[in-house]
Design an enzyme around this catalytic site. Structure first.
Site, mmCIF file in Angstrom:
data_model
loop_
_atom_site.group_PDB
_atom_site.id
_atom_site.type_symbol
_atom_site.label_atom_id
_atom_site.label_comp_id
_atom_site.label_asym_id
_atom_site.label_seq_id
_atom_site.Cartn_x
_atom_site.Cartn_y
_atom_site.Cartn_z
ATOM 1 N N ARG A 27 0.988 -1.118 -0.447
ATOM 2 C CA ARG A 27 0.106 -0.119 0.322
ATOM 3 C C ARG A 27 0.384 1.188 0.073
ATOM 4 O O ARG A 27 0.358 2.499 0.266
ATOM 5 C CB ARG A 27 -1.023 0.144 1.333
ATOM 6 C CG ARG A 27 -1.819 -1.314 1.617
ATOM 7 C CD ARG A 27 -2.553 -1.050 3.242
ATOM 8 N NE ARG A 27 -3.426 0.357 2.717
ATOM 9 C CZ ARG A 27 -4.689 -0.128 2.217
ATOM 10 N NH1 ARG A 27 -5.221 -0.903 1.716
ATOM 11 N NH2 ARG A 27 -5.255 1.435 2.400
ATOM 12 N N GLU A 487 -2.059 -3.060 -22.040
ATOM 13 C CA GLU A 487 -1.711 -3.903 -20.581
ATOM 14 C C GLU A 487 0.412 -4.089 -20.613
ATOM 15 O O GLU A 487 0.538 -3.882 -19.162
ATOM 16 C CB GLU A 487 -2.314 -5.277 -20.784
ATOM 17 C CG GLU A 487 -2.165 -5.372 -18.953
ATOM 18 C CD GLU A 487 -2.138 -4.947 -17.970
ATOM 19 O OE1 GLU A 487 -2.884 -3.931 -17.935
ATOM 20 O OE2 GLU A 487 -1.873 -5.550 -16.759
ATOM 21 N N HIS A 510 0.606 6.525 -37.666
ATOM 22 C CA HIS A 510 0.133 7.821 -37.442
ATOM 23 C C HIS A 510 1.074 8.859 -36.192
ATOM 24 O O HIS A 510 1.021 10.063 -35.909
ATOM 25 C CB HIS A 510 -1.229 8.543 -36.596
ATOM 26 C CG HIS A 510 -2.609 7.999 -37.812
ATOM 27 N ND1 HIS A 510 -2.660 8.446 -39.517
ATOM 28 C CD2 HIS A 510 -3.176 6.747 -38.604
ATOM 29 C CE1 HIS A 510 -3.336 7.941 -40.173
ATOM 30 N NE2 HIS A 510 -3.511 6.985 -39.505
#
Ligand code: G6P
Length: 614
Positions: A27, A487, A510
């Site tokens: 965390r 991903e 592009h």
């Protein structure tokens, strides 16, 4: 996104706190600290760095005490250093506090407190909060429980806090708003508290999830008392945890990420188990059956998510549009919440989140709820804030994911979204039974196919060795493989710090084509399916600019293998299921590159697993 742990009982608190902090380190891990009460005084230790640095700093010093709190930080206010590390003490040193979240009005509170003679040591909003609580206690003569409640009613922002008073070693006060807190209830008024259940499960399975704006008093004599900020009593609702201890340990692997990559055949099985009846040819998702009217009248699906979960949402767009013929928009939750978006009461909003705690996704849910939309959650963490904020939903059952870079949670999300799309298509009569049966059977065989792909590990490692020193990488895919390209690129940049971009293969011309030279590895998903020939042309465009092609191909492929510098074969499957399989070599590749570059794969710099701030 900080980790909070606390203990109140008869055992030595320090070891419980340190073990708990290690479990919560995903965390946040830029600084850590603990405080215990012993002989009427605090033993307070904190430092910059990981929990192991804290242990080293504490060394042989006295760490006695049967009550204590611990914190692992992901910096928001002020840089990671010893002073900004939690716990923070009040002005008179009688209180210490740990905090996860952000106090938005901390600057005005701080200047008021400075005018009243308070002296601050750190740059944090947390230190302001503990001073503010002390100030209220002293001004009003209230006890600590009431002082916390009064203080929090004036605080703007998000918080999970735990606070100790050195004159009362038999008590601990905690509160939450928008940041999770779980209380573990042991025997004879022994208590644990943490940001999630992982530090608690080896001691007790009985837990109480604190709700928003609730304040808890944990007391050795009086037990657990909960009140709301508006001072209403609440009966603690004790639930039994189902999590297994093995699920949160490394099980012989070098890292959680590697373990979690290898767990995928099992975790996908767990995600789909009981939700398909192959014999009957039916899909059963309770959140669809119970709310059939909302799914039937849906004119649009909005997906809100962040990070890897957003990529799973992009796969869902292709699935729902193909199978159920419902238009889908996939939104970054952080953009959606502030855009004044158009939301209709006939919309179904799918909120996807591994942790179930992501602040932006939660806020997007609240916005859509106010507009009358039906909210369906796809979460991994049982009992999490998002799981509770949604009208209905489906858990992904991937088991705890500890590595910060998401792997098994992604494939579990895609598996559940796959079943959801099939189930809605079935409900709305959009899919012939033969096709439904075939797709279900194919989904059922995905875990086996992934087990096959995991055997390419050594080949992937050799490719990693060749490209580990690259400074850039490009990932290309079309259709169902475009989200996988995104991903793949995210995995590489997150843990190896190589700049990587995912692009729709045709869109490459592009812009990104300008970057291609002989130094540039280009990872392409070129499996045999609807856009195979088109992707072959895109590969040729890369080769013409001397780019290096690393292709994911279907077993037995010849054409792409001929063109590519390296190829990894994956078993054949329906286009719609390729994302679940083709992402595996990309996960392995990122893992190996990161290890070869000496990076910490489980705890990449600057990131955190659960982002509870916006
Ligand atoms: C963080 C994590 C990512 C995750 C994202 C969304 O950025 O590092 O791995 O995808 O948050 O998290 P959620 O828990 O909502 O899926």
């Amino acid at each position: 996104m900080c980790g909070i742990v606390g203990y109140l009982g008869d055992r030595p608190a320090y070891d419980i706190l340190i073990k708990g902090l290690k479990r919560l380190e995903y965390r946040g891990y830029d600084s850590a600290g603990v405080a215990m009460i012993h002989n009427g005084a605090f033993s307070l230790f904190k430092c910059k760095g990981k929990v192991s640095d804290l242990e080293e700093a504490v060394g042989m010093q006295d760490k006695s005490g049967n009550v204590g709190i611990g914190h692992t930080r992901w910096a928001t206010h002020g840089p990671p250093n010893d002073v900004n590390a939690h716990p923070h003490a009040s002005n008179d040193g009688t209180l210490v506090l740990i905090h996860n979240g952000i106090i938005e009005n901390y600057a005005s509170l701080k200047s008021e407190l400075i005018n009243r003679g308070h002296v601050f040591k750190s740059d944090t909003d947390t230190e302001v909060l503990v001073h503010f609580i002390e100030d209220i206690r002293d001004k009003t003569g209230a006890n600590l429980f009431d002082a916390v409640r009064i203080a929090l009613s004036e605080v703007i922002g998000a918080y999970a806090i735990v606070i100790l008073d050195k004159s009362n070693p038999h008590q601990m006060i905690a509160a939450r708003k928008s940041s999770p807190l779980v209380i573990g209830v042991g025997k004879d008024n022994e208590f644990y508290i943490a940001s999630d259940a992982t530090p608690i499960i080896e001691y007790t399975r009985n837990v109480v999830y604190l709700e928003d704006e609730e304040i808890a008093r944990l007391d050795r004599t009086d037990g657990l008392k909960i009140v709301t900020i508006s001072n209403q009593n609440k009966d603690p609702y004790v639930q039994e945890l189902e999590m297994k201890l093995e699920a949160i340990e490394k099980g012989g692997y070098d890292s959680f990420m590697l373990k979690e990559i290898h767990e995928q055949p099992r975790s996908i099985n767990d995600s789909i188990r009981g939700r398909m009846n192959l014999g009957m040819g039916t899909v059963k998702m309770s959140g669809v059956d119970e709310h059939a009217d909302r799914w039937n009248k849906a004119t649009r699906i909005l997906v809100v998510a962040c990070g890897t979960s957003w990529h799973a949402g992009l796969v869902a767009e292709y699935l729902f549009e193909e199978f159920a013929r419902i238009p889908v928009e996939v939104e970054y939750a952080s953009e959606f919440r502030y855009r004044n978006p158009v939301i209709y009461p006939t919309d179904v909003v799918i909120a996807i989140s591994q942790s179930g705690e992501t602040a932006d996704t939660l806020a997007a849910i609240e916005l859509a709820k106010e507009a009358g939309a039906f909210i369906f959650g796809v979460c991994n963490v049982v009992g999490s804030s998002i799981a509770r904020a949604t009208h209905s939903g489906a858990y992904t059952h991937a088991g705890p994911e500890i590595g910060v870079a998401s792997t098994k949670a992604f494939t579990a999300q895609v598996s559940v979204l796959y079943l959801l799309a099939l189930s809605v298509a079935q409900l709305r009569g959009m899919m012939r039974p033969e096709r439904l049966n075939r797709l279900m059977a194919e989904l059922n065989s995905v875990p086996e196919k992934i087990a096959e792909v995991l055997k390419t590990n050594e080949d992937v490692k050799k490719i990693a060795e060749i490209y580990k020193d690259s400074t850039n990488a490009l990932y290309l895919g079309r259709g169902y493989s475009f989200p996988v390209a995104l991903e793949g690129a995210l995995k590489l940049k997150e843990i190896s710090y190589i700049h990587a971009e995912g692009y729709p293969a045709a869109e490459m011309k592009h812009g990104p084509i300008a970057l291609i030279d002989e130094e540039m590895p280009v990872f392409v998903i070129a499996t045999q399916g609807a856009s195979y020939e088109k992707v072959v042309s895109n590969i040729q465009e890369v080769k013409a600019r001397k780019g290096k092609i690393i292709a994911i191909v279907t077993e037995g492929d010849k054409v792409v293998k001929e063109l590519a510098d390296h190829a990894i074969e994956i078993p054949k499957s329906d286009d719609s299921l390729v994302p679940l399989i083709s992402v595996i070599p990309f996960q392995l590749l990122s893992y190996h590159v990161a290890v070869m570059r000496g990076c910490n794969v489980d705890q990449p710099r600057n990131l955190a697993k659960s982002v509870t701030v916006e």
